[in-house]
Scaffold this active site. Structure first.
Site, mmCIF file in Angstrom:
data_model
loop_
_atom_site.group_PDB
_atom_site.id
_atom_site.type_symbol
_atom_site.label_atom_id
_atom_site.label_comp_id
_atom_site.label_asym_id
_atom_site.label_seq_id
_atom_site.Cartn_x
_atom_site.Cartn_y
_atom_site.Cartn_z
ATOM 1 N N LYS A 126 0.809 -1.243 -0.057
ATOM 2 C CA LYS A 126 -0.105 -0.040 0.132
ATOM 3 C C LYS A 126 1.120 1.339 0.040
ATOM 4 C CE LYS A 126 -3.713 2.535 2.319
ATOM 5 N NZ LYS A 126 -4.415 2.309 3.745
ATOM 6 N N LYS B 27 -2.063 -1.595 -3.710
ATOM 7 C CA LYS B 27 -3.144 -0.481 -3.838
ATOM 8 C C LYS B 27 -2.067 0.921 -3.941
ATOM 9 C CE LYS B 27 -6.157 1.857 -0.351
ATOM 10 N NZ LYS B 27 -6.508 1.895 0.833
HETATM 11 C C1 PBG Z 1 -7.499 3.405 5.662
HETATM 12 C C2 PBG Z 1 -7.731 3.303 4.199
HETATM 13 C C3 PBG Z 1 -7.586 4.179 3.095
HETATM 14 C C4 PBG Z 1 -8.194 3.484 2.144
HETATM 15 C C5 PBG Z 1 -8.484 2.670 2.407
HETATM 16 N N1 PBG Z 1 -8.280 2.198 3.775
HETATM 17 C C6 PBG Z 1 -7.100 5.593 3.210
HETATM 18 C C7 PBG Z 1 -5.687 5.875 3.867
HETATM 19 O O1 PBG Z 1 -4.823 5.108 3.879
HETATM 20 O O2 PBG Z 1 -5.583 7.138 4.112
HETATM 21 C C8 PBG Z 1 -8.383 4.184 0.700
HETATM 22 C C9 PBG Z 1 -9.245 3.703 -0.120
HETATM 23 C C10 PBG Z 1 -9.493 4.574 -1.297
HETATM 24 O O3 PBG Z 1 -8.940 5.442 -1.542
HETATM 25 O O4 PBG Z 1 -10.431 4.438 -2.190
HETATM 26 N N2 PBG Z 1 -6.555 2.752 6.252
#
Ligand code: PBG
Length: 322
Positions: A194, A247
């Protein structure tokens, strides 16, 4: 000329015969936003067509998705400021409206497969995915919170636990906690790679979960790195992950391909909020054909090697075949 590749493109039927990839609705997981209360539905301003809903209306939405072949959902809660604290304690309280909603969905719509989000940020008064002390995100103490949250979600009926926090060692820690609590059949879909991305902006608007100070660069990955994703993947495999996720998706197709070619687990990709917002904005302006661009983007994610795609387009994609 002996070789004429155009012969394989001469009509739609032949094109489909030689087609290498196809996105099926059964490949998709639909992320949905949950609000506390009843009879409320609020559109996310930066994500046209995507709503935050209370459980009564969310049940109706899930039911209508099931009818058109979308069977997997990832539910995210929007938490009121009053429930937030430094240690995200609300995340594992049994009267928590998110946990109650999960149980209700599993009870009333037994066909639905539910994935959850494990991270402190929606529940944290600091807006970070871990415990903040003196401006630092504390790794090991955060694991305790994440495992309590995971067990509470499994108890509520979650089929797949989705740790999205990027703390070190979390997959093994959560796997142990789940097994000790008797949830050996609860899956873990790890957000293995991520990235610290600007494409999460609309999601943070939806949940009001942006960090109150600093950024997430000490835990989410540097967008410049691909090899590091292999290390993250390897650690998550060793620690018992069932599925690995990359992601965001579109700016990281190379990473999806890398993990798919170098691991034996199914790969998922998260087509995140910003990727959705870009296509919607351009389509709204008349600059792109929204439906065709959506299909091409989802196909590119599949072609790169993702078997599973989390996407806000899930319902729209399924509807396009109705
Ligand atoms: C939080 C989380 C995030 C997303 C999914 N879980 C945002 C972040 O890490 O700040 C993002 C998903 C999206 O942008 O569609 N842990």
């Amino acid at each position: 000329m002996l070789r004429r590749p155009r012969r394989n493109r001469k009509n739609q039927v032949i094109r489909e015969l030689v087609e290498e990839n196809k996105v099926q609705t059964s490949d998709l997981i639909f992320p949905l936003f949950l609000l506390e209360g009843a009879n409320k539905e609020i559109e996310v301003s930066s994500m046209p067509g995507i709503y935050r809903r209370t459980i009564d209306l969310l049940l109706k939405e899930i039911e209508s998705c099931l009818k058109i072949g979308i069977k997997s959902f990832c539910i995210f809660p929007a938490i009121d400021e009053q429930h937030k604290d430094k240690y995200a304690t609300y995340s594992y309280q049994p009267d928590n409206f998110y946990l109650k909603a999960l149980s209700r969905i599993k009870k009333e719509l037994t066909e639905a497969v539910l994935m959850t989000d494990v991270a402190m940020d929606p529940y944290s008064s600091d807006g970070h995915d871990g415990i903040v002390e003196n401006g630092e995100i504390i790794n090991d103490a955060t694991l305790e919170v994440l495992s309590k949250m995971s067990v509470a979600q499994a108890e509520a009926g979650a089929d797949i636990i989705g740790p999205s926090d990027m703390m070190d060692g979390r997959i093994g820690f959560i796997r142990n906690a789940l097994d000790e609590a008797g949830f050996t059949n609860t899956s873990i879909l790890s957000y293995a790679a991520k990235y610290a991305s600007s494409f999460y902006g609309p999601f943070r608007d939806a949940l009001d979960s942006a960090p109150k100070s600093g950024d997430k660069k000490t835990y989410q990955m540097n967008p410049a790195n691909a090899k590091e994703a292999l290390l993250e993947a390897q650690l998550d495999i060793e620690q018992g992950a069932d599925i690995l996720m990359v992601k965001p998706a579109l700016p990281y197709l190379d990473v999806i391909k890398l993990l798919n070619e170098n691991t034996q687990l199914p790969i998922a990709a998260y087509n995140v909020s910003g990727e959705y917002a870009m296509i919607k904005a351009a389509a709204f302006k008349g600059w792109l054909d929204g439906t065709l661009s959506m299909k091409e983007c989802l196909l590119s994610i599949k072609r790169a090697g993702a078997k599973i795609i989390l996407t806000y387009f899930a319902k729209e994609y399924a509807q396009s075949f109705q």
